[in-house]
Scaffold this active site. Sequence first.
Site, mmCIF file in Angstrom:
data_model
loop_
_atom_site.group_PDB
_atom_site.id
_atom_site.type_symbol
_atom_site.label_atom_id
_atom_site.label_comp_id
_atom_site.label_asym_id
_atom_site.label_seq_id
_atom_site.Cartn_x
_atom_site.Cartn_y
_atom_site.Cartn_z
ATOM 1 N N ARG A 1 0.817 -1.218 0.000
ATOM 2 C CA ARG A 1 0.000 0.000 0.000
ATOM 3 C C ARG A 1 0.850 1.268 0.000
ATOM 4 N NH1 ARG A 1 -4.365 -1.708 4.496
ATOM 5 N NH2 ARG A 1 -5.413 -3.387 3.364
ATOM 6 N N ARG B 1 -3.404 6.391 0.405
ATOM 7 C CA ARG B 1 -4.050 7.469 1.146
ATOM 8 C C ARG B 1 -3.154 8.231 2.111
ATOM 9 N NH1 ARG B 1 -9.022 4.139 3.503
ATOM 10 N NH2 ARG B 1 -7.311 2.670 3.821
ATOM 11 N N ASP C 1 -6.853 -3.105 -7.473
ATOM 12 C CA ASP C 1 -7.549 -3.758 -6.367
ATOM 13 C C ASP C 1 -7.734 -5.235 -6.690
ATOM 14 O OD1 ASP C 1 -10.286 -4.531 -4.790
ATOM 15 O OD2 ASP C 1 -9.216 -2.928 -3.771
#
Length: 341
Positions: free
Chosen positions: A23, A27, A73
């Site tokens: 990741r 974000r 994803d």
Amino acid sequence: MPGLLLDTLRGKNVRPRPSWLMRQAGRYLPEYRALRAEKGGFLALVYDSEAAAEITIQPLRRYGMDGAILFSDILIVPYAMGQDLEFLVGEGPNLSPRLADAALSSLHAVPERLTPIYDTVKLVRAQLPADKTMLGFAGSPWTVATYMVAGEGSRDQHVTRELAYRDPAAFQAIIDAIVTVTIEYLAGQIMAGAEAVQLFDSWAGSLSPAQFERWVIAPNAAIASAINARFPDVPVIGFPKGAGEKLPAYARETGVQAIGLDETIDPLWAHKVLPEGLPVQGNLDPLLLLAGGDEMERQALHILETFADRPHVFNLGHGIGQTTPVEHVGQLLNLVRNWRG
């Protein structure tokens, strides 16, 4: 010039240690949040190949990791198999119709939903320096199946586990279908420029030993065998999160070229029980990265020192949390790069 990461995944014990972080594109980065505010929701970003390529490259631009992990994803596979996919604000992904209520045969495949992902890989590989590795990925069949059956994520995967016990033939058909699509999906990524691929099995830890053999080891072995046969120079990284004591069997039986370790695995135990010379990846706790400071550095050094005699890719035990300070990531990667063992 393959670079440190690809050399390590092919079995070389190199210095300095290569690193990338699960990741790492996402974000916690202000540049990602700015682009998402401009472009819209998560799925819209995944299907905007230029935006997805930019997001994939953002962490390398900031930190210089050795690998770029595709921004996408794991649920793109069921989406291509014919389920509808939404990412609901505050609730996570939703797939419909859920296979707890509908037959697999009711789905109508939409393979063109994979094409924009391949376009992203092409765009990223074209922009990466030669010594940086393009990493593709897919969800492992068990984890993907848990979402397809339940229509959403769950903490204990009880709906899917119950179906696997009650109607193993029907569940086997779901797993087999996912295996078939995943092989072609990974092959498409590799032909577009991916130089290594990772299989994410985020929910492998919920299974009994017998279920783990059937629903995790067997399908991952089928995928790894197919990819190894078609692309012998492309390493496959297996990441069975929560496998625990079943990890050695996974390493022996799946045929993957490297093993990702989650944060619950003791590095000393893993080094002892895994096949000699098998590359490992991991496994700093993402919460230590969130906390930063001296304890993060101490634990990172322990991991590096434990795997000094084995090919090792430094990574986290799972993905970066969205509130992780960017300076902590820089602190960690500087430590890893400066370690020589």
